[in-house]
Write an enzyme that holds these catalytic residues in place. Sequence first.
Site, PDB file in Angstrom:
ATOM      1  N   CYS A   2       1.927  -2.813 -17.552  1.00 42.53           N
ATOM      2  CA  CYS A   2       2.526  -2.000 -18.623  1.00 42.53           C
ATOM      3  C   CYS A   2       1.535  -0.980 -19.163  1.00 42.53           C
ATOM      4  CB  CYS A   2       2.953  -2.892 -19.767  1.00 42.53           C
ATOM      5  SG  CYS A   2       4.057  -4.203 -19.288  1.00 42.53           S
ATOM      6  N   ARG A  27      -0.412   2.662 -12.787  1.00 40.60           N
ATOM      7  CA  ARG A  27      -0.681   1.270 -13.151  1.00 40.60           C
ATOM      8  C   ARG A  27       0.392   0.326 -12.616  1.00 40.60           C
ATOM      9  NH1 ARG A  27      -4.000   0.881 -17.983  1.00 40.60           N
ATOM     10  NH2 ARG A  27      -2.891  -0.987 -18.571  1.00 40.60           N
ATOM     11  N   TRP A  74       6.240  -3.338 -16.846  1.00 40.37           N
ATOM     12  CA  TRP A  74       6.149  -4.110 -15.605  1.00 40.37           C
ATOM     13  C   TRP A  74       6.677  -5.485 -15.968  1.00 40.37           C
ATOM     14  CZ3 TRP A  74       3.408  -8.388 -13.627  1.00 40.37           C
ATOM     15  CH2 TRP A  74       3.287  -8.439 -12.227  1.00 40.37           C
ATOM     16  N   ASN A 100       2.263  -4.298 -24.613  1.00 40.76           N
ATOM     17  CA  ASN A 100       1.646  -4.790 -23.374  1.00 40.76           C
ATOM     18  C   ASN A 100       1.177  -6.213 -23.633  1.00 40.76           C
ATOM     19  OD1 ASN A 100       1.917  -2.241 -22.377  1.00 40.76           O
ATOM     20  ND2 ASN A 100      -0.281  -1.811 -22.192  1.00 40.76           N
ATOM     21  N   GLY A 101       1.290  -7.084 -22.646  1.00 37.33           N
ATOM     22  CA  GLY A 101       0.813  -8.460 -22.826  1.00 37.33           C
ATOM     23  C   GLY A 101       1.964  -9.439 -22.853  1.00 37.33           C
ATOM     24  N   GLU A 481     -10.253  -8.029   3.507  1.00 36.37           N
ATOM     25  CA  GLU A 481      -9.913  -6.812   2.761  1.00 36.37           C
ATOM     26  C   GLU A 481      -9.010  -5.908   3.600  1.00 36.37           C
ATOM     27  OE1 GLU A 481      -9.804  -5.654  -0.050  1.00 36.37           O
ATOM     28  OE2 GLU A 481      -9.941  -3.483   0.053  1.00 36.37           O
ATOM     29  N   LYS A 485      -5.351  -4.712   2.425  1.00 32.96           N
ATOM     30  CA  LYS A 485      -4.952  -3.295   2.301  1.00 32.96           C
ATOM     31  C   LYS A 485      -3.662  -3.039   3.064  1.00 32.96           C
ATOM     32  CE  LYS A 485      -6.673  -2.073  -0.389  1.00 32.96           C
ATOM     33  NZ  LYS A 485      -7.733  -2.646  -1.152  1.00 32.96           N
ATOM     34  N   GLU A 488      -0.623  -4.626   1.291  1.00 33.78           N
ATOM     35  CA  GLU A 488      -0.291  -3.985   0.018  1.00 33.78           C
ATOM     36  C   GLU A 488       0.485  -2.693   0.192  1.00 33.78           C
ATOM     37  OE1 GLU A 488      -3.485  -4.220  -3.366  1.00 33.78           O
ATOM     38  OE2 GLU A 488      -4.397  -3.612  -1.487  1.00 33.78           O
ATOM     39  N   HIS A 504      -8.880 -22.369  15.515  1.00 34.91           N
ATOM     40  CA  HIS A 504      -8.421 -23.543  14.763  1.00 34.91           C
ATOM     41  C   HIS A 504      -7.005 -23.348  14.223  1.00 34.91           C
ATOM     42  CE1 HIS A 504     -12.376 -25.301  15.091  1.00 34.91           C
ATOM     43  NE2 HIS A 504     -12.894 -24.156  14.698  1.00 34.91           N
ATOM     44  N   LYS A 603      -1.815  -1.772 -11.161  1.00 37.21           N
ATOM     45  CA  LYS A 603      -3.216  -1.397 -11.000  1.00 37.21           C
ATOM     46  C   LYS A 603      -4.131  -2.304 -11.805  1.00 37.21           C
ATOM     47  CE  LYS A 603      -6.570   1.118  -9.503  1.00 37.21           C
ATOM     48  NZ  LYS A 603      -6.962   0.789  -8.121  1.00 37.21           N
TER      49      LYS A 603
HETATM   50  C1  F6R Z   1      -6.210  -4.443  -4.158  1.00 38.86           C
HETATM   51  C2  F6R Z   1      -6.381  -4.351  -5.594  1.00 38.86           C
HETATM   52  C3  F6R Z   1      -6.408  -5.620  -6.376  1.00 38.86           C
HETATM   53  C4  F6R Z   1      -7.580  -5.577  -7.370  1.00 38.86           C
HETATM   54  C5  F6R Z   1      -7.544  -6.809  -8.276  1.00 38.86           C
HETATM   55  C6  F6R Z   1      -8.724  -6.841  -9.222  1.00 38.86           C
HETATM   56  O1  F6R Z   1      -6.175  -3.189  -3.574  1.00 38.86           O
HETATM   57  O2  F6R Z   1      -6.492  -3.299  -6.139  1.00 38.86           O
HETATM   58  O3  F6R Z   1      -6.502  -6.722  -5.540  1.00 38.86           O
HETATM   59  O4  F6R Z   1      -8.770  -5.494  -6.661  1.00 38.86           O
HETATM   60  O5  F6R Z   1      -6.353  -6.809  -9.012  1.00 38.86           O
HETATM   61  O6  F6R Z   1      -8.744  -5.729 -10.045  1.00 38.86           O
HETATM   62  P1  F6R Z   1     -10.037  -5.293 -10.840  1.00 38.86           P
HETATM   63  O7  F6R Z   1     -11.063  -4.879  -9.853  1.00 38.86           O
HETATM   64  O8  F6R Z   1      -9.577  -4.163 -11.717  1.00 38.86           O
HETATM   65  O9  F6R Z   1     -10.477  -6.491 -11.637  1.00 38.86           O
END
Ligand code: F6R
Length: 608
Positions: A2, A27, A74, A100-101, A481, A485, A488, A504, A603
Amino acid sequence: MCGIVCYVGNKDAKPILLEGLKRLEYRGYDSAGLAVQDGEKIRWSRAVGKIVELESKLNGVEMKGTIGIAHTRWATHGEPSEENAHPQRDRDENVFVIHNGIIENYHTLRKKLEREGISFRSETDTEVLAHLIALNFTGDLSDAVRKTMSQVEGTFGIGVIHRFTPGEIVVARRGSPLIIGVSDEGHFVASDVAAMARYTNKVVHLEDNELASVTVDDFSISTAQAKHIVRSTETVEWRAQDAELNGFPHFMLKEIYEQPMTVKNAIRGRLEPGEGVPKLGGIMPVWDKLKECRHMVLVACGTSHYAACVGKYIFEKLTEIDTEVGLASEFRYRKLNFPPNTFVIAISQSGETADTLAAIREAKRKGASLLGIVNVVGSSISRETDAGIYNHAGPEIGVASTKNFTSQLTILTLLALLLGRHQSLSLTEGIQAIRALESLPDLMQRVLSQANHIEAISEKYYRCRNWLFLGRKYNYPIAMEGALKLKEVSYIHAEGYAAGEMKHGPIALINPEMPTVAIIPKDEMYEKMTSNIHEVKSRKGPVIAIATEGDDRIRDVVDDLIEVPATLDFLNPLLTVIPCQLLAYYCAKFLDRDIDKPRNLAKSVTVE
Ligand code: F6R
């Protein structure tokens, strides 16, 4: 997640709020809304979907007023719908709230309010706030909000307007960031500086359990106990143009391309090449303790967690410190028993991730010292840690984290090198590492120059529904990672595995429709990785290798090859991750995905 933007000034609020909402889009959200006040009239509108839906709903609607609140939601309590979007209002439509929250005792409060005859229009926890503020209002909006704060449990950043207090916005925070922006056009309040970057870089951070009454020419901060707080403004480095696409089709691609520069920014002014030692001003307040540290825990979530996993190997290589990694969302449920002088390092782009914050609070309670590796200046993690190092990567707008990952790796390397040089690492090793760090931006540029080749490989495989990523040691977290990516942004199912684990279990999946991305730079793991590639090939699985330039032996074995320049083994991940990012980006592009705002993702994950 949010987003909040509020404005009170001398200009029409509606266009300013809509623009602020657009800047918060990155976000992640599923609905949006705003309310604008004109004297005792408050007009509002809400819409499900993107900001353009709200905008088109407002087209031609008269909404005069120079004060207003706006929100991107959100969904947590209740599906994305117009009635569940914010602002939420009380029964008489006097109070309008954006939030927010999560209000944790909302169920109990809602039942109590319903028994008192209040009927609810939405399924949200936020509506409880609107009714409570209305009931607590006796003429002073700050007092009503303060009383409400004492009745609710959970986290909140809220913006409130009341029909009978025109010209005033009251905002309050507990666990969800809020920043007041001071500009010639009036005052802003937002959950993120991006929302107001076009108007000001002068900000005041609200702390937990504080509220502020904000008017066109003043703001007054006080605590939940009504103690007045004086706090001066800070200047943030954020420039509005940093949040623009500058000719790139997506922020994700722009941010992938920014990495040579952001890595340069992470090391700028932080190296003493002749001494083979980095200098990190941000950790000086704890240096005496830190240099004696023998036990370290890196905590983070998602991509930042994978940076921590690489960091562990780097710390093991360069220092004598016993280093472990904790997934922040699990960390606080462990029975923590730290040896004396343990440092817990929180790694977070946003500095607001709820799980990471909860982890460091628990670590503090158990006696650990705290460091932060954070991108967003002034964020909660940067404020709650004893000392820290900023990424200086600029705003990351694409929801999928890219440039911050390589900045985090750079900073972890600097920190390990600094500590290692105060332990057993020699001057020669220190100088060699610093030279290698300095040459990284050029090497990254060389990887980026293969973007067309990586795009062609993506075109070949983007229809495959399952992918496997394999790596060992420093590149095992890069396999994870790379898989993250791809999932996502393209919604392709992918698994990241330590290559040795393949036999395994995951080897059962290998078939001609399942590509394997094998990360195999020339390091001590090379021969073992080669065997794993053969295991995949003999089961007819296509292999895309990310290997060191000039590796003709691997070229003959694999289906597709992406080359990265040679560097020190522990710096390879900074290069090998770039092809993984580009593969994810181009597959998502061929699948026509919403690359910068993938479905269901946010985000900044500010709920646990
Ligand atoms: C993946 C991504 C998330 C963040 C995670 C932690 O592309 O962006 O997995 O890495 O939510 O976020 P931060 O780094 O802001 O604590």
